[in-house]
Design a protein around this motif. Structure first.
Motif, mmCIF file in Angstrom:
data_model
loop_
_atom_site.group_PDB
_atom_site.id
_atom_site.type_symbol
_atom_site.label_atom_id
_atom_site.label_comp_id
_atom_site.label_asym_id
_atom_site.label_seq_id
_atom_site.Cartn_x
_atom_site.Cartn_y
_atom_site.Cartn_z
ATOM 1 N N THR A 54 0.840 -1.198 0.000
ATOM 2 C CA THR A 54 0.000 0.000 0.000
ATOM 3 C C THR A 54 0.877 1.250 0.000
ATOM 4 O OG1 THR A 54 -1.802 -1.134 1.140
ATOM 5 C CG2 THR A 54 -1.777 1.274 1.259
ATOM 6 N N LYS A 55 1.903 1.249 0.830
ATOM 7 C CA LYS A 55 2.805 2.398 0.903
ATOM 8 C C LYS A 55 3.602 2.566 -0.386
ATOM 9 C CE LYS A 55 3.592 2.216 5.920
ATOM 10 N NZ LYS A 55 4.623 1.942 6.972
ATOM 11 N N ARG A 56 4.080 1.471 -0.935
ATOM 12 C CA ARG A 56 5.023 1.555 -2.056
ATOM 13 C C ARG A 56 4.349 1.638 -3.420
ATOM 14 N NH1 ARG A 56 10.040 -0.388 -0.176
ATOM 15 N NH2 ARG A 56 10.969 0.305 -2.139
ATOM 16 N N ILE A 57 3.082 1.188 -3.512
ATOM 17 C CA ILE A 57 2.412 1.170 -4.809
ATOM 18 C C ILE A 57 1.153 2.028 -4.819
ATOM 19 C CG2 ILE A 57 1.278 -0.266 -6.545
ATOM 20 C CD1 ILE A 57 3.088 -2.547 -5.730
ATOM 21 N N LEU A 58 0.232 1.771 -3.882
ATOM 22 C CA LEU A 58 -1.043 2.492 -3.914
ATOM 23 C C LEU A 58 -0.864 3.977 -3.634
ATOM 24 C CD1 LEU A 58 -4.076 2.265 -4.294
ATOM 25 C CD2 LEU A 58 -4.294 1.814 -1.833
ATOM 26 N N LEU A 59 -0.050 4.343 -2.653
ATOM 27 C CA LEU A 59 0.159 5.753 -2.337
ATOM 28 C C LEU A 59 0.747 6.518 -3.524
ATOM 29 C CD1 LEU A 59 0.154 8.142 -0.381
ATOM 30 C CD2 LEU A 59 2.359 7.331 0.501
ATOM 31 N N PRO A 60 1.850 6.054 -4.159
ATOM 32 C CA PRO A 60 2.352 6.775 -5.343
ATOM 33 C C PRO A 60 1.351 6.802 -6.492
ATOM 34 C CG PRO A 60 4.042 5.320 -4.462
ATOM 35 C CD PRO A 60 2.778 4.979 -3.742
ATOM 36 N N LEU B 37 -2.054 6.869 -6.303
ATOM 37 C CA LEU B 37 -3.084 7.873 -6.033
ATOM 38 C C LEU B 37 -2.516 9.289 -6.080
ATOM 39 C CD1 LEU B 37 -5.023 6.084 -3.141
ATOM 40 C CD2 LEU B 37 -5.622 6.192 -5.573
ATOM 41 N N PHE B 38 -1.324 9.465 -5.511
ATOM 42 C CA PHE B 38 -0.675 10.777 -5.574
ATOM 43 C C PHE B 38 -0.379 11.156 -7.020
ATOM 44 C CE2 PHE B 38 3.286 13.269 -5.773
ATOM 45 C CZ PHE B 38 2.891 14.393 -5.051
ATOM 46 N N VAL C 113 -3.369 12.640 -9.047
ATOM 47 C CA VAL C 113 -3.803 14.011 -8.760
ATOM 48 C C VAL C 113 -2.690 15.045 -8.940
ATOM 49 C CG1 VAL C 113 -5.579 13.204 -7.164
ATOM 50 C CG2 VAL C 113 -3.337 13.788 -6.271
ATOM 51 N N ALA C 114 -1.416 14.594 -8.916
ATOM 52 C CA ALA C 114 -0.335 15.589 -8.898
ATOM 53 C C ALA C 114 0.725 15.422 -9.972
ATOM 54 C CB ALA C 114 0.356 15.567 -7.524
ATOM 55 N N ILE C 115 0.804 14.264 -10.629
ATOM 56 C CA ILE C 115 1.883 14.031 -11.594
ATOM 57 C C ILE C 115 1.367 13.970 -13.027
ATOM 58 C CG2 ILE C 115 3.739 12.478 -12.292
ATOM 59 C CD1 ILE C 115 4.235 13.947 -9.652
ATOM 60 N N THR C 116 0.395 13.106 -13.299
ATOM 61 C CA THR C 116 -0.111 12.991 -14.670
ATOM 62 C C THR C 116 -0.760 14.293 -15.132
ATOM 63 O OG1 THR C 116 -2.203 12.057 -13.877
ATOM 64 C CG2 THR C 116 -0.450 10.504 -14.474
ATOM 65 N N THR C 117 -1.269 15.066 -14.186
ATOM 66 C CA THR C 117 -1.853 16.361 -14.551
ATOM 67 C C THR C 117 -0.814 17.324 -15.108
ATOM 68 O OG1 THR C 117 -1.578 17.044 -12.245
ATOM 69 C CG2 THR C 117 -3.722 16.170 -12.865
ATOM 70 N N LEU C 118 0.463 17.136 -14.716
ATOM 71 C CA LEU C 118 1.516 18.045 -15.179
ATOM 72 C C LEU C 118 1.770 17.901 -16.672
ATOM 73 C CD1 LEU C 118 4.118 17.765 -12.262
ATOM 74 C CD2 LEU C 118 2.479 19.613 -12.708
ATOM 75 N N HIS C 119 1.850 16.641 -17.142
ATOM 76 C CA HIS C 119 2.139 16.523 -18.578
ATOM 77 C C HIS C 119 0.918 16.903 -19.426
ATOM 78 C CE1 HIS C 119 0.959 12.095 -18.144
ATOM 79 N NE2 HIS C 119 0.322 12.411 -19.249
ATOM 80 N N PHE D 251 6.787 8.886 -4.030
ATOM 81 C CA PHE D 251 7.458 8.384 -5.231
ATOM 82 C C PHE D 251 8.039 6.991 -5.004
ATOM 83 C CE2 PHE D 251 7.178 12.926 -5.602
ATOM 84 C CZ PHE D 251 6.817 13.111 -6.927
ATOM 85 N N GLY D 252 7.476 6.267 -4.053
ATOM 86 C CA GLY D 252 7.843 4.880 -3.835
ATOM 87 C C GLY D 252 9.144 4.662 -3.109
ATOM 88 N N LEU D 253 9.706 5.707 -2.520
ATOM 89 C CA LEU D 253 10.953 5.583 -1.784
ATOM 90 C C LEU D 253 10.669 5.450 -0.292
ATOM 91 C CD1 LEU D 253 12.948 8.399 -3.605
ATOM 92 C CD2 LEU D 253 13.288 5.939 -3.887
ATOM 93 N N LYS D 254 11.553 4.763 0.404
ATOM 94 C CA LYS D 254 11.385 4.643 1.842
ATOM 95 C C LYS D 254 11.515 6.014 2.487
ATOM 96 C CE LYS D 254 12.956 -0.137 2.089
ATOM 97 N NZ LYS D 254 13.940 -1.091 2.647
ATOM 98 N N TRP D 255 10.828 6.187 3.606
ATOM 99 C CA TRP D 255 10.763 7.497 4.271
ATOM 100 C C TRP D 255 12.149 8.022 4.636
ATOM 101 C CZ3 TRP D 255 6.734 10.768 5.043
ATOM 102 C CH2 TRP D 255 6.950 11.843 5.911
ATOM 103 N N ALA D 256 12.971 7.158 5.233
ATOM 104 C CA ALA D 256 14.313 7.580 5.650
ATOM 105 C C ALA D 256 15.329 7.083 4.655
ATOM 106 C CB ALA D 256 14.634 7.055 7.045
ATOM 107 N N ARG D 257 16.221 7.972 4.221
ATOM 108 C CA ARG D 257 17.285 7.599 3.280
ATOM 109 C C ARG D 257 18.524 7.183 4.057
ATOM 110 N NH1 ARG D 257 21.358 10.577 0.544
ATOM 111 N NH2 ARG D 257 20.582 12.497 1.479
#
Length: 365
Positions: free
Chosen positions: A89-95, A97-98, A101-107, A345-351
């Motif tokens: 859910t964190k790695r696939i569904l969240l990016p 849905l985000f 609303v926020a990325i595909t609208t840009l192109h 963007f599918g990255l873990k919270w802490a780098r």
């Protein structure tokens, strides 16, 4: 379940995403680009560029689905079903849905600017349809996969391993893809996005990708030994598709060709790419965010470069360079470093300070 790290699977995922970006850039220079929502070059088209693309387009997306199923196998090694569902859910569904609303609208915004259309906000799946499909596959197949994990020493795995030890074993899998093509009857085999054909083909590839890794080493030994047979069969079928059917052969033939290319690629990857490297460590982490952002960067490149009075071949090269550099800069200096953006963007919270090469459980799976 095995703990062997599979660097070749990560490499294939990175390579597949690079091919995806090149493929999308090539669409800009085709006469039908606007029909599928791409900015289109108005000059002489690079239709010759499409010839190699017709070979790639029947296996580039199925390859990603296979690799994603393999990735789920590795993700299940140390997780129960609740942990896996939360992680997916964190790695696939969240990016996903985000991104809607926020990325595909840009192109789409850049598309409207380029064609001086009234500006509007249009949330849509766009190229992120792939993520929506993957999350659905996880939900649908997770009970079965955990059952198989629980019974990994049973008859099914032994029989599967025996089948995959025969060069005809992987080819027999293609019968399911042939059946899908016959039943669904896609208008174009490579029309995957937001179609039932793309959904069911992806489901099959995801399922069998999991089974290939689940079956043990026999599958990999088989595709390694017989990789040139599979590539040879694929080349013959591509020749038939290209010269007899003008690149659009019946779906049942294309399904077999697609899988033959993929099995050959798996064999080549297992032979040459199954080794760690710092480059892989970096690219494996970058691949998923780059997949998410590449379309609006690509459109921006087309927006600035297509109006220039330079040869069309240089425009293609320029958009490739612009997209590559733009994706790198955004990933390296924005997405990778701004902590609160990372999960979107599918990255873990802490780098981590030192990002080590991970097994094939990363992001786009």
């Amino acid at each position: 379940m095995t703990t062997e790290r599979r660097y070749d699977i990560d490499w294939l995922r990175v390579i597949a995403i690079c091919l995806l970006v090149i493929y999308h850039i090539a669409i800009i220079f085709q006469p039908w680009a606007m029909f599928i929502g791409f900015i289109k070059s108005d000059e002489l088209f690079l239709e010759g560029l499409w010839k190699p693309m017709t070979m790639l387009n029947v296996w580039r997306i199925p390859l990603l689905f296979y690799v994603s199923g393999m990735g789920l196998y590795f993700a299940m090694r140390k997780r129960n079903w609740k942990q896996l569902l939360l992680e997916r859910t964190k790695r696939i569904l969240l990016p996903f849905l985000f991104g809607i609303v926020a990325i595909t609208t840009l192109h789409m915004f850049i598309f409207q600017l380029y064609y001086t259309m009234p500006l509007g906000y249009f949330p849509h799946q766009g190229h992120l349809w792939f993520l929506g499909n993957i999350f659905m596959y996880v939900l649908l197949l997770m009970p079965l996969f955990f059952y198989l994990k629980k019974n990994e020493n049973g008859r099914f795995k032994k029989g599967l391993s025996t089948l995959m030890g025969n060069p005809a074993g992987p080819l027999m899998i293609s019968l399911f893809f042939v059946l899908e093509a016959v039943v669904v009857k896609p208008q174009l085999f490579a029309l995957y996005a937001e179609t039932w054909h793309g959904f069911f083909l992806g489901l099959l590839a995801f399922f069998f990708g999991f089974l290939f890794v689940y079956s043990g080493k026999t599958f990999w030994q088989t595709v390694l030994k017989w990789r040139w047979l599979y590539i040879g069969l694929a080349a013959v079928l591509f020749g038939i598709r290209y010269f007899i059917y003008a690149t659009e052969a019946p779906g049942y033939l294309t399904a077999i060709e697609s899988n033959c290319w993929i099995f050959g690629v798996f064999g080549l990857g297992y032979n040459y790419l199954n080794k760690p490297s710092k480059t892989l460590s970096y690219l494996s982490q970058a691949a998923y965010p780059v997949y998410i952002i590449h379309m609006f960067v690509l459109y921006a490149g087309a927006f600035f470069i297509l109006p220039l009075e330079i040869p069309i071949s240089l425009k293609f090269i320029g958009i490739v360079a612009f997209t590559g550099a733009g994706c790198f800069l955004i990933y390296e200096f924005v997405l990778r470093r701004i902590r609160f953006l990372r999960p979107f963007f599918g990255l873990k919270w802490a780098r981590k300070r030192m990002e080590k090469v991970q097994p094939s459980t990363s992001n786009l799976n």
